[in-house]
Design a protein around this motif. Structure first.
Motif, short mmCIF file in Angstrom:
data_model
loop_
_atom_site.label_atom_id
_atom_site.label_comp_id
_atom_site.label_asym_id
_atom_site.label_seq_id
_atom_site.Cartn_x
_atom_site.Cartn_y
_atom_site.Cartn_z
N THR A 64 -3.57 9.38 -3.26
CA THR A 64 -4.12 8.19 -3.89
C THR A 64 -5.62 8.39 -4.08
O THR A 64 -6.20 9.31 -3.48
CB THR A 64 -3.90 6.92 -3.02
OG1 THR A 64 -4.78 6.99 -1.87
CG2 THR A 64 -2.46 6.80 -2.55
N SER A 89 0.83 -1.20 0.00
CA SER A 89 0.00 0.00 0.00
C SER A 89 0.86 1.25 0.00
O SER A 89 1.92 1.30 0.64
CB SER A 89 -0.92 0.03 1.22
OG SER A 89 -1.89 -0.98 1.13
N SER A 90 0.40 2.27 -0.71
CA SER A 90 1.18 3.50 -0.85
C SER A 90 1.36 4.21 0.49
O SER A 90 2.37 4.88 0.71
CB SER A 90 0.49 4.44 -1.84
OG SER A 90 0.40 3.85 -3.13
N ASN A 91 0.37 4.08 1.38
CA ASN A 91 0.42 4.79 2.66
C ASN A 91 0.26 3.81 3.81
O ASN A 91 -0.36 2.76 3.68
CB ASN A 91 -0.69 5.84 2.73
CG ASN A 91 -0.48 6.96 1.73
OD1 ASN A 91 0.61 7.51 1.65
ND2 ASN A 91 -1.51 7.29 0.96
N GLN A 136 -5.31 5.13 5.24
CA GLN A 136 -5.75 4.94 3.86
C GLN A 136 -6.64 6.08 3.36
O GLN A 136 -6.56 6.47 2.19
CB GLN A 136 -6.49 3.61 3.73
CG GLN A 136 -5.67 2.41 4.14
CD GLN A 136 -4.34 2.34 3.41
OE1 GLN A 136 -4.32 2.28 2.18
NE2 GLN A 136 -3.24 2.38 4.15
N SER A 170 1.72 11.37 3.79
CA SER A 170 0.93 10.60 2.83
C SER A 170 1.28 11.01 1.40
O SER A 170 1.70 12.14 1.13
CB SER A 170 -0.57 10.83 3.04
OG SER A 170 -0.99 10.35 4.28
N VAL A 171 1.10 10.07 0.48
CA VAL A 171 1.11 10.39 -0.94
C VAL A 171 -0.34 10.36 -1.41
O VAL A 171 -1.18 9.66 -0.83
CB VAL A 171 1.97 9.41 -1.76
CG1 VAL A 171 3.41 9.46 -1.30
CG2 VAL A 171 1.42 7.98 -1.65
N HIS A 191 -8.76 -2.80 -9.23
CA HIS A 191 -7.61 -3.40 -8.55
C HIS A 191 -7.56 -4.89 -8.88
O HIS A 191 -8.48 -5.63 -8.53
CB HIS A 191 -7.70 -3.19 -7.04
CG HIS A 191 -6.40 -3.40 -6.32
ND1 HIS A 191 -5.60 -4.50 -6.51
CD2 HIS A 191 -5.74 -2.62 -5.42
CE1 HIS A 191 -4.54 -4.43 -5.75
NE2 HIS A 191 -4.59 -3.28 -5.08
#
Length: 231
Positions: free
Chosen positions: A191, A45-47, A181, A188-189, A111
């Motif tokens: 998303t 996961s990105s975050n 999330q 955070s980035v 996804h």
């Protein structure tokens, strides 16, 4: 291993909650036993981190009143590589917990992991009822009476809806547990999840509710027709 009324299965912690937290809340309030299976720890996961995501899942479970939560620890974005093992493990869990209803992600989703889980669960539900299926032969064959698919990112006209009006705020509180999330934090980035995603869930549940004559509803799809003895 406790027997369950509902076993809801997702790829990552928060998948089940996005699509079916209201339904699970209602079931828990009726005294039914609900369980959640996450096939991965969402380590890509990105975050957030795996550890934080597990803490968030535990907080969500407290609100949901879950009887049990399982995680098989399969590789995030690697489910197709462990497909047969995943099917076998899900068969074992179904036979151990003997749920009346199994919930899985809808088979079309942006996804790929969600789509993989949908296929894995469908095969597992079928194979769990085959006595000679070579999972754990010490467990008797068992097939749930219903397999329903919940929505995560995609939406089509549902075959059945559950009125979640009375527990809508509870569902949103469950989702807010996953702050890593759904919220933009200092590290955070950006998303799709932290850019108005919860608002889109509200819109979807409101739309399903309007179409059904209630305020909020969760929608589900069935791959096979329902059998009714009367209208």
């Amino acid at each position: 291993m406790k027997e369950l009324d509902i076993l809801a299965i997702g790829a990552h912690p928060d998948d089940v909650e996005i699509g079916a937290a209201g339904t699970l809340l209602l079931a828990s309030k009726r005294g039914e036993k609900v369980g959640i299976l996450d096939l991965t720890y969402a380590e890509l996961s990105s975050n957030g981190t795996v550890e934080r995501r597990q803490e968030e899942a535990a907080a969500a479970d407290q609100i949901l009143g879950s009887t049990a939560r399982y995680n098989f620890g399969f590789p995030d974005r690697g489910l197709e590589k462990v497909r047969e093992d995943a099917i076998s493990r899900v068969v074992d869990l179904i036979r151990e917990t003997r749920p009346r209803v199994v919930l899985a992600p809808y088979w079309q989703d942006r996804h790929p992991d969600h789509e993989s889980v949908s296929r894995i669960v469908r095969e597992a539900v079928f194979s769990s009822g085959i006595r000679k299926y070579s999972a754990n032969l010490s467990l008797p064959a068992y097939r749930p009476s219903k397999l329903l698919y919940y929505f995560i990112n995609s939406t089509v006209k549902p075959d059945v809806v559950v009125d979640i009006t009375d527990v809508y705020e509870g569902k949103m509180n469950v989702l807010r547990c996953y702050r890593s999330q759904f919220e933009q934090e200092a590290d955070s980035v950006a998303t799709p999840l932290n850019n108005g995603y919860l608002e889109s869930v509200t819109y979807r549940e409101r739309l399903f509710g309007q179409e059904s004559g209630v305020m909020y509803a969760e929608g589900f799809v069935s791959a096979v027709p329902y059998v009714l003895d009367r209208l």
